[in-house]
Design a protein around this motif. Structure first.
Motif, PDB file in Angstrom:
ATOM      1  N   GLY A  32      43.581  37.838  31.851  1.00 35.49           N
ATOM      2  CA  GLY A  32      42.634  37.771  32.951  1.00 35.49           C
ATOM      3  C   GLY A  32      41.243  38.196  32.538  1.00 35.49           C
ATOM      4  N   GLU A  36      38.008  35.903  32.874  1.00 36.86           N
ATOM      5  CA  GLU A  36      36.881  36.407  33.669  1.00 36.86           C
ATOM      6  C   GLU A  36      35.573  36.317  32.873  1.00 36.86           C
ATOM      7  N   LEU A 102      45.479  31.319  35.785  1.00 38.06           N
ATOM      8  CA  LEU A 102      44.463  31.801  34.843  1.00 38.06           C
ATOM      9  C   LEU A 102      44.135  30.734  33.797  1.00 38.06           C
ATOM     10  N   MET A 105      41.904  28.258  35.371  1.00 43.14           N
ATOM     11  CA  MET A 105      40.547  28.817  35.476  1.00 43.14           C
ATOM     12  C   MET A 105      39.806  28.648  34.153  1.00 43.14           C
ATOM     13  N   VAL A 143      37.394  36.452  40.939  1.00 46.16           N
ATOM     14  CA  VAL A 143      38.324  36.565  39.806  1.00 46.16           C
ATOM     15  C   VAL A 143      38.566  38.029  39.473  1.00 46.16           C
ATOM     16  N   ARG A 144      37.483  38.797  39.397  1.00 41.87           N
ATOM     17  CA  ARG A 144      37.589  40.228  39.083  1.00 41.87           C
ATOM     18  C   ARG A 144      38.407  40.958  40.143  1.00 41.87           C
ATOM     19  N   ALA A 146      40.621  39.670  42.248  1.00 42.12           N
ATOM     20  CA  ALA A 146      42.013  39.208  42.231  1.00 42.12           C
ATOM     21  C   ALA A 146      42.809  39.940  41.151  1.00 42.12           C
ATOM     22  N   VAL A 161      40.143  38.820  49.099  1.00 42.73           N
ATOM     23  CA  VAL A 161      39.910  37.711  48.167  1.00 42.73           C
ATOM     24  C   VAL A 161      40.173  36.379  48.867  1.00 42.73           C
ATOM     25  N   ASP A 165      37.454  33.262  49.592  1.00 41.26           N
ATOM     26  CA  ASP A 165      37.630  31.863  49.196  1.00 41.26           C
ATOM     27  C   ASP A 165      37.118  30.923  50.279  1.00 41.26           C
ATOM     28  N   ALA A 210      41.740  31.903  42.025  1.00 43.02           N
ATOM     29  CA  ALA A 210      41.665  33.344  42.299  1.00 43.02           C
ATOM     30  C   ALA A 210      42.377  33.658  43.606  1.00 43.02           C
ATOM     31  N   CYS A 211      42.198  32.784  44.595  1.00 45.03           N
ATOM     32  CA  CYS A 211      42.882  32.928  45.873  1.00 45.03           C
ATOM     33  C   CYS A 211      44.396  32.841  45.681  1.00 45.03           C
TER      34      CYS A 211
END
Length: 242
Positions: A32, A36, A102, A105, A143-144, A146, A161, A165, A210-211
């Motif tokens: 993560g 990030e 992740l 992302m 992201v952070r 989550a 979070v 979104d 992230a959600c």
């Protein structure tokens, strides 16, 4: 000489199992952290026209893929060897799903980095960079947060979070409408504005992932599946109400 009892054997297995679960959790947080950084640096590379930073984001994609494979294998081994149940099983299954989010992302961050290289080579910054910077900051925070709610098993932060979104989705729609209007006024800008719109789309997708992680945290901690339901119902679920 000491005698190994049945109870001490169970305790030894339990300690080893706990260590494996802790390692699984830590490895996800490491992955993560890499993702990030990819997201924040991809946005910075685009806004500043920094091709070197964009290359750095793209090079880090191999690390993300390597971590994905490693954690997937760890999840498989824990299930095969330990046959976890209840909350332990939810932890392993949630980690397996979060790894996928992740990795995606990271893919979206790479798309932003590639677009940063393309636009930096073309020279003058197009319209939409203000929106990219603002949306990028919001998504990076998502992201952070989550990852933080996973690290702390914090369902209230997970709900925050999910709410964020919705805000990012609204911001994406507003920015897109604004850029479409600008393209209609200046057809010469169409190609470059479309590139910026692809960046905004990638950021919106990062927010979605992230959600997803926040939703997995709620399932992991509370055993409640809050996917595909409203935020209000999700809040009731973590409070134990229907």
């Amino acid at each position: 000489m000491g005698v190994t009892t049945k109870d001490s054997h169970k305790q030894h297995i339990s300690q080893q199992f706990n260590a494996e679960l802790s390692e699984l959790k830590n490895h996800l947080l490491v992955m993560g952290g890499v993702v990030e950084k990819q997201v924040s640096e991809a946005v910075e590379a685009l806004v500043k026209g920094d091709g070197g930073l964009a290359d750095s984001v793209l090079n880090r994609d191999e690390d993300v893929n390597r971590l994905e494979l490693m954690i997937d294998e760890e999840c498989t081994q824990v299930i095969a060897k330990r046959q976890p149940t209840a909350s332990d099983l939810r932890l392993v299954m949630s980690v397996a799903k979060m790894v996928s989010d992740l990795e995606r992302m990271g893919d979206e961050a790479s798309k932003v980095a590639k677009m940063a290289l393309k636009l930096s080579e073309e020279g003058e910054a197009p319209r939409g960079y203000v929106e990219v910077r603002h949306m990028g900051e919001n998504v990076s925070r998502m992201v952070r947060d989550a990852l933080d709610c996973f690290a702390r098993f914090d369902t209230e932060k997970a709900i925050a979070v999910i709410k964020e979104d919705k805000s990012v989705d609204n911001e994406y729609r507003t920015a897109t409408r604004s850029l479409v209007t600008f393209m209609m006024e200046d057809p010469r800008s169409i190609s470059r504005i479309l590139s910026v719109m692809w960046v905004l789309r990638a950021l919106e997708r990062i927010g979605d992932h992230a959600c997803n992680i926040a939703e997995h945290v709620i399932y992991m901690v509370k055993g409640k599946d809050v996917r595909h339901i409203s935020v209000e119902l999700a809040e009731k679920a973590i409070e134990g109400r229907r």
